[in-house]
Design an enzyme around this catalytic site. Sequence first.
Site, PDB file in Angstrom:
ATOM      1  N   TYR A 140       0.703  -1.100  -0.117  1.00 33.38           N
ATOM      2  CA  TYR A 140       0.076   0.088   0.023  1.00 33.38           C
ATOM      3  C   TYR A 140       0.977   1.275   0.051  1.00 33.38           C
ATOM      4  O   TYR A 140       1.607   1.619   0.930  1.00 33.38           O
ATOM      5  CB  TYR A 140      -0.852   0.080   1.121  1.00 33.38           C
ATOM      6  CG  TYR A 140      -1.782   1.212   1.472  1.00 33.38           C
ATOM      7  CD1 TYR A 140      -2.130   2.127   0.493  1.00 33.38           C
ATOM      8  CD2 TYR A 140      -2.588   1.169   2.455  1.00 33.38           C
ATOM      9  CE1 TYR A 140      -2.817   3.281   0.589  1.00 33.38           C
ATOM     10  CE2 TYR A 140      -3.558   2.063   2.562  1.00 33.38           C
ATOM     11  CZ  TYR A 140      -3.448   3.264   1.823  1.00 33.38           C
ATOM     12  OH  TYR A 140      -4.709   4.239   2.016  1.00 33.38           O
ATOM     13  N   LYS A 186      -1.093  -1.088  -4.131  1.00 29.07           N
ATOM     14  CA  LYS A 186      -2.350  -0.303  -4.266  1.00 29.07           C
ATOM     15  C   LYS A 186      -1.598   1.085  -4.253  1.00 29.07           C
ATOM     16  O   LYS A 186      -0.896   1.498  -3.213  1.00 29.07           O
ATOM     17  CB  LYS A 186      -3.003  -0.497  -2.885  1.00 29.07           C
ATOM     18  CG  LYS A 186      -4.089   0.507  -2.721  1.00 29.07           C
ATOM     19  CD  LYS A 186      -4.934   0.441  -1.484  1.00 29.07           C
ATOM     20  CE  LYS A 186      -5.742   1.693  -1.147  1.00 29.07           C
ATOM     21  NZ  LYS A 186      -6.120   1.786   0.239  1.00 29.07           N
TER      22      LYS A 186
END
Length: 310
Positions: free
Chosen positions: A142, A170
Site C-alpha cells: 500500500y 495499491k
Amino acid sequence: MAGKQIVSIGWRGVFPAVTTQIREDMSIDLADTQRVVDDLVNDGVTGVIALGTVGENNSLDYDEKVTVLTAIVEAVAGRVPVITGCSEYDTRRAVRYAQAAEKAGADGLMLLPPMVYVPKAHELVNHFKGVADQTGLPIMLYNNPPAYRTVIDQSVLEALVDVKNIVAVKESAPDTRRFTDFRNAFGDRYTLFAGLDDVALEGLYLGAQGWVSGLTNAFPKESVELVAAFDRGDHAKAMEIYRWFMPLLHLDAEHDLVQSIKLAEQVMGRGSERVLPPRYVLEGERRAEVIAMVEKAAATRPDLGQAKAA
C-alpha cells in the site's frame, strides 16, 4: 526466472475498504459488520478489503482485529477474495497479525509501511520482506505517501521483485504518472490497483487492474458499473458515472475520510456513522456539507440499467 514463481492471483475489479460497524456503547457490532459486507458482495463487488483505513484498523487491538476479520471471512464465505489490512508499528507485530490472518482464512494482505516511524528505503524493504517471509498469503503493498510519509518507489519494488508472494501494489499517490512508470519498469510483475478514489478512472486507463475504494461503501452498484463500463470499452458511460461520482470521491482524499465515508454509508441506509476514538463523527458545517453531497448524488444517480443492457 523469478517471475515464473510469483504467486498467482485473480484480483481485479472493485474492492471496497469495508467499514467496521460500531454500537452506541463503542463496542464492535460483528453482526452488522457482516451484514454490511454481505450487502456489498450481493451488490456485485469483486473483492473486500477488511480492516483498512476505513475499517479503523489502528483503532482496534490485536484480538479485535482477528475477531473482525474472522467475522468478515465468515460472511463472505468464499464468494470473493478477502484481503486484510496489515498496519502495525513494527515488523514483529505485522508478522504476528499476518499469520493470524492466514489462519483466519484471509485470501491476502494489504501491507502498509510501519506506522509512526518513517523508514528509509532499505528499512521499508526489510519490513516487507520480513512479513512476506513469514506468511504464504499473497501481498498487496500500500503506497500512500501523503498519509504515511514514505514512498514505495521503483527502487523498493526492484528490491522486492524476487519475493514471490509480494504480488500487487495499491497506488494511492495522487501522481498518476506512477502507474505508467511502474508498468514501464516492471511490466506485469506487479498487479496495480488504484487506491485513491478521485483518480480511480485515470488509474484504470493507465494499467490498474482494480480499484480499492472508499465511497463504494455508499454507492456500490455505481462503483461496480463504472469499472464494468471501462472493461467493456463503454468509455462514455464510465466517464458519465465518474463525473457524477467525483464530488463524493474527493472525500477519500481528505483527513476525515473515515467519518465522511461512514456518514455517507449511513445516509444511504447501509451502515452507521459511529467511529472509534480518537475519531468522532462529523459536526456542524462539515457534517451538513457531506450529507448534502450524498443526498444530491442519490437524487441524480446515473442510469445503470441502460448501461448493462447495452
